[in-house]
Design a protein around this motif. Sequence first.
Motif, PDB file in Angstrom:
ATOM      1  N   PRO A  30      46.920-105.914 -11.520  1.00 35.79           N
ATOM      2  CA  PRO A  30      47.243-106.895 -10.489  1.00 35.79           C
ATOM      3  C   PRO A  30      46.465-108.209 -10.623  1.00 35.79           C
ATOM      4  O   PRO A  30      46.569-109.078  -9.761  1.00 35.79           O
ATOM      5  CB  PRO A  30      46.819-106.181  -9.204  1.00 35.79           C
ATOM      6  N   ARG A  31      45.716-108.374 -11.694  1.00 36.41           N
ATOM      7  CA  ARG A  31      44.842-109.550 -11.768  1.00 36.41           C
ATOM      8  C   ARG A  31      45.599-110.843 -12.076  1.00 36.41           C
ATOM      9  O   ARG A  31      46.697-110.831 -12.595  1.00 36.41           O
ATOM     10  CB  ARG A  31      43.784-109.352 -12.860  1.00 36.41           C
ATOM     11  N   ARG A  32      44.957-111.944 -11.765  1.00 41.28           N
ATOM     12  CA  ARG A  32      45.402-113.276 -12.190  1.00 41.28           C
ATOM     13  C   ARG A  32      44.279-113.790 -13.086  1.00 41.28           C
ATOM     14  O   ARG A  32      43.120-113.822 -12.681  1.00 41.28           O
ATOM     15  CB  ARG A  32      45.570-114.110 -10.928  1.00 41.28           C
ATOM     16  N   VAL A  37      45.104-122.559 -17.387  1.00 45.59           N
ATOM     17  CA  VAL A  37      46.386-122.017 -16.913  1.00 45.59           C
ATOM     18  C   VAL A  37      46.294-120.500 -16.947  1.00 45.59           C
ATOM     19  O   VAL A  37      45.452-119.932 -17.643  1.00 45.59           O
ATOM     20  CB  VAL A  37      47.594-122.496 -17.757  1.00 45.59           C
ATOM     21  N   THR A  38      47.190-119.846 -16.185  1.00 47.44           N
ATOM     22  CA  THR A  38      47.080-118.395 -16.040  1.00 47.44           C
ATOM     23  C   THR A  38      48.089-117.685 -16.943  1.00 47.44           C
ATOM     24  O   THR A  38      49.129-118.243 -17.309  1.00 47.44           O
ATOM     25  CB  THR A  38      47.324-117.952 -14.581  1.00 47.44           C
ATOM     26  N   TRP A  39      47.754-116.444 -17.261  1.00 46.99           N
ATOM     27  CA  TRP A  39      48.652-115.622 -18.085  1.00 46.99           C
ATOM     28  C   TRP A  39      49.897-115.222 -17.296  1.00 46.99           C
ATOM     29  O   TRP A  39      49.821-114.856 -16.122  1.00 46.99           O
ATOM     30  CB  TRP A  39      47.927-114.351 -18.536  1.00 46.99           C
ATOM     31  N   ASN A  40      51.025-115.273 -17.952  1.00 47.42           N
ATOM     32  CA  ASN A  40      52.268-114.725 -17.418  1.00 47.42           C
ATOM     33  C   ASN A  40      52.413-113.280 -17.866  1.00 47.42           C
ATOM     34  O   ASN A  40      51.887-112.890 -18.923  1.00 47.42           O
ATOM     35  CB  ASN A  40      53.470-115.502 -17.970  1.00 47.42           C
ATOM     36  N   ASP A  41      53.170-112.505 -17.076  1.00 50.40           N
ATOM     37  CA  ASP A  41      53.618-111.174 -17.494  1.00 50.40           C
ATOM     38  C   ASP A  41      52.507-110.194 -17.811  1.00 50.40           C
ATOM     39  O   ASP A  41      52.639-109.383 -18.741  1.00 50.40           O
ATOM     40  CB  ASP A  41      54.542-111.287 -18.732  1.00 50.40           C
ATOM     41  N   ASN A  43      47.850-122.920 -24.177  1.00 48.68           N
ATOM     42  CA  ASN A  43      49.316-123.005 -23.957  1.00 48.68           C
ATOM     43  C   ASN A  43      49.913-121.606 -24.030  1.00 48.68           C
ATOM     44  O   ASN A  43      49.354-120.718 -24.676  1.00 48.68           O
ATOM     45  CB  ASN A  43      49.995-123.807 -25.081  1.00 48.68           C
ATOM     46  N   GLY A  44      51.083-121.446 -23.407  1.00 45.27           N
ATOM     47  CA  GLY A  44      51.907-120.257 -23.646  1.00 45.27           C
ATOM     48  C   GLY A  44      51.193-118.929 -23.438  1.00 45.27           C
ATOM     49  O   GLY A  44      51.442-117.969 -24.168  1.00 45.27           O
TER      50      GLY A  44
END
Length: 502
Positions: A296-298, A286-290, A43-44
């Motif tokens: 440039p990675r996801r 889920v992917t990291w925000n910010d 999460n988060g």
Amino acid sequence: MIRKLVLLATAVTMIPIHAEAQRSDPRPAYHFAPKRNWMNDPNGLVYFEGEYHLFYQYNPHGDRWGHMSWGHAVSRDLVNWEELPVAIPETADVMAFSGSAVIDWKNSTGLGRGGRPPMIAIYTGHNPKANLQSQYLAYSNDRGRTWAVHGEVLSIGTPDFRDPKVFWHAPTQRWVMVAVMADENKAVLFTSPDLKQWTFASSFGPAGGRGKNWECPDLFEMPVEGGRPGEKRWVLSINLGDNAVGGGSGGQYFVGDFDGRRFTPVEGWGGAPVWTDYGADFYAAVTWNDLPKNDPRRIWIGWANDWRYAEAIPTYPSRGIMTVPRAITLRKGVQGYRLTQNPVREFEALRGAPQAARQIRLGEEPVLLPVTGGTAELKAELAFGGAEQISIALTDAEGYQMIIGVNPTVNEVFLDRSRSGPHFHDGFANRHVAPVDLSRGKVSLRLLVDESIVELFINDGEQTITDRFFRGSGSLRWTASARGAPATMDLTAWPIKQDPMR
Ligand code: FRU
């Protein structure tokens, strides 16, 4: 004398605890697990001031699902994690279910202090008494260490509305939320100027893989490798609580366009589910925000488990681990748009001295590989010759085996854990297959093994299979063999250094 008696009493009550410890597997060395108790979804995920935050569904009171709260860990490098106190606990009526976190750079919520942006968590409040799931906002002004609950910000009055993933959409200057109406197999999108007032924008689904529940969605834009110059597409990732390719819970994704309000799949997508991972144990990624501006990675991380048997896995005193964080890319190829996944490059810092061997000849008689113990990374380039099956087997002292295999004649790469350890759940002892084009006579496998988990990355992450295995006693013997005709293998193996903080 009294003191002695007390000691004796302590010793007696210790016995059941010790008995529990008997069923504990060696703790993973480089996969995140809380020190004790139950963990599910990540999460988060958010990066802020040099720290990657990993919050997660956590039961502070036991090693089965319940009392859902947000646990918390931080890392400066995505591979060494420090567990922190619970971030958002359940309250009397409301459990803190899955959700996401953002940095509110412009202080659109007004909840920042002293000119610094607040960290905002948007998560599902699960209220069983009211038979309601609705979205809550909590905020932190001290780098995620302490949190205040602002309260409910979005309700549609239903019991299966959950798992909000929120991100900033620059072209429309709005926050976007993607959540699910789980039982209806729908993703629902909302927009907001301030993370507090949300307006319905659109819905997507049912589509692709269907099941009892859609859960833990994500939506993000990716450059397309092998596409038109400058091409970018949006990926809508959706998890299925059951009925996924591994037999239980798992992930699928859709590729398309997003205009700030509506997601539209690319033309020509045939409607068949596209799976994220072919094993049983990659869920709720889920992917990291910010992420920092110059990165440039996801990157995403998944919960290495399957709801079928998640509460029964034989580990103690914690139950539930995360995968290694994976960098993902989007490629356009003959099959259409596909994600690739590979361990984040930071992982390589954990490698010890490599052992390499070229042109190992594999036949019916198993060859011992230069790997010892239960924790290693292995890269194998296999050339099949005329072999019908090539296998790498991890065998314990009791003869239990986890098999990593390739069947060139039927274009399959598989993990077989059907005899990998003592029986503990009927849904566990299975073989998981990824369809891979093997017509060129070779394949490249990258294996991350960590005591009770194998993460297999096939052909530079074009496909992955993630499976846990709970073996018997003793350390693992690593062997390889080929059936039908000889095959050859180029191999590099690394011991993986244990995280000293654990
Ligand atoms: C997915 C999930 C979510 C929910 C959470 C509860 O594994 O069921 O949909 O928010 O777990 O712990």
